[in-house]
Scaffold this active site. Structure first.
Site, mmCIF file in Angstrom:
data_model
loop_
_atom_site.group_PDB
_atom_site.id
_atom_site.type_symbol
_atom_site.label_atom_id
_atom_site.label_comp_id
_atom_site.label_asym_id
_atom_site.label_seq_id
_atom_site.Cartn_x
_atom_site.Cartn_y
_atom_site.Cartn_z
ATOM 1 N N LYS A 109 -54.578 -69.555 -115.160
ATOM 2 C CA LYS A 109 -55.576 -70.197 -114.650
ATOM 3 C C LYS A 109 -56.621 -71.008 -115.365
ATOM 4 O O LYS A 109 -57.160 -70.469 -116.169
ATOM 5 C CB LYS A 109 -56.179 -69.025 -113.572
ATOM 6 C CG LYS A 109 -57.312 -69.656 -112.717
ATOM 7 C CD LYS A 109 -57.769 -68.833 -111.377
ATOM 8 C CE LYS A 109 -58.756 -69.498 -110.442
ATOM 9 N NZ LYS A 109 -58.303 -70.617 -109.911
ATOM 10 N N HIS A 121 -57.501 -63.037 -112.185
ATOM 11 C CA HIS A 121 -56.209 -63.846 -112.169
ATOM 12 C C HIS A 121 -55.213 -63.838 -113.140
ATOM 13 O O HIS A 121 -55.717 -63.309 -114.286
ATOM 14 C CB HIS A 121 -56.729 -65.336 -111.821
ATOM 15 C CG HIS A 121 -57.338 -65.683 -110.483
ATOM 16 N ND1 HIS A 121 -58.772 -65.312 -109.896
ATOM 17 C CD2 HIS A 121 -56.647 -66.322 -109.372
ATOM 18 C CE1 HIS A 121 -58.989 -65.466 -108.804
ATOM 19 N NE2 HIS A 121 -57.781 -66.061 -108.264
#
Ligand code: NAD
Length: 277
Positions: free
Chosen positions: A164, A160
């Site tokens: 995040k 990600h």
């Protein structure tokens, strides 16, 4: 007969976390949907700022707190992409105020899901909770669960963007859960010496190792690796842009009123892997 072209037949949508990366994308998707109307935008850290400041032009809406003025806008559905505390308090407000909730915020615990089940009893309001609204990602999980019984090793790598804050991703946890439901026959981890703590990742449901990568430039990606004698299968999904989540979010907005109680996972709405809680 309802006519989505008529204002009174449109689904009235409030967006929670409207100034955020997902929130602004949801606002644009709702504005582009002919059967929906964006009626309120909630984002307390940006209270009283016009939505326009966050790149969503032409609505005249201002960011507000969840409360009486949001209620006055009469939303049918509220979409939440905030953080864990925001999702908890916003969903409670939705349930108590008869507003259906579509919750995309990740990091909800088993206890949170139980609380939601108590709150959204299907009488006044329903909820759809999905850690991943990308249809391809949901298919990846489904295919991994189908394939798992034919393999003896399974590992998940999720990748990600650099902002995040939770790890591993909700999608990785749910994938491990789905795989563990269809297979428990795994070869033991051979590692005896951990040169570097965490090198083998975290152990998810079913003891399946999950590895989290955080890298600038990425959006949301995941690879499921399955291995058996002399062969392996990799099932990979990539979201290159946050618009990848929008068909799933819009589907949930349209469907939530027809799904009594709490529905977990977009797959239920797609007609496979039903998992109502
Ligand atoms: P972000 O930080 O860009 O946006 C979050 C926004 O929420 C911010 O603008 C923040 O000010 C606002 N906020 C904080 N507390 C709030 C509250 N109580 N009420 C309303 N707004 C509040 O984050 P993001 O990248 O948009 O991600 C948001 C969440 O969505 C994360 O949990 C992320 O993991 C999740 N996510 C889910 C999916 C999915 O498909 N389900 C996809 C991408 C991201």
């Amino acid at each position: 007969m309802s006519d989505p072209g008529r204002t009174e037949d449109r689904i009235r949508v409030a967006v929670m976390g409207a100034a955020g990366r997902m929130g602004t994308t949801v606002c644009r998707a709702v504005l582009d949907a002919p059967d929906m109307e964006l009626v309120a935008v909630v984002d307390p850290p940006h209270l009283d700022e016009p939505l326009e400041n966050f790149g969503v032009a032409g609505t005249g809406l201002t960011l507000e707190m969840v409360g009486p003025s949001v209620k006055k806008a009469e939303p049918h559905v509220a979409v939440d992409f905030t953080n864990i505390d925001g999702a908890r308090s916003n969903s409670r407000w939705c349930a108590l105020n008869g507003v259906h909730a579509v919750i995309g915020t990740t990091g909800l615990t088993e206890g949170d899901v139980q609380d939601l089940t108590g709150l959204f009893d299907g009488e006044r309001a329903n909820a759809v909770v999905a850690p991943n609204f990308a249809i391809g990602a949901v298919l990846m999980m489904h295919l991994a669960a189908i394939a798992a019984p034919w393999f003896e090793s399974a590992e998940i790598i999720e990748l990600h963007h650099e902002n995040k804050i939770d790890a591993p991703s909700g999608t990785a946890m749910l994938t491990a859960e789905r795989i563990a439901e269809t297979s428990t026959e795994w070869v033991p981890d051979p590692t005896q010496k951990h040169v570097l703590e965490g090198a083998r990742g975290g152990k998810g449901p079913g003891g399946i190792p999950i590895h989290s990568v955080r890298l600038r430039g990425l959006v949301a990606h995941q690879e499921v690796l399955l291995g058996t004698t002399g062969q392996s299968l990799s099932i990979r999904h990539d979201s290159y842009d946050r618009t990848s989540f929008m068909p799933g979010v819009l589907l949930a907005i349209r469907e939530v009123r027809n799904r009594p109680g709490v529905t977990i996972g977009l797959d239920t709405l797609l007609g496979f892997g039903a998992q109502p809680v």
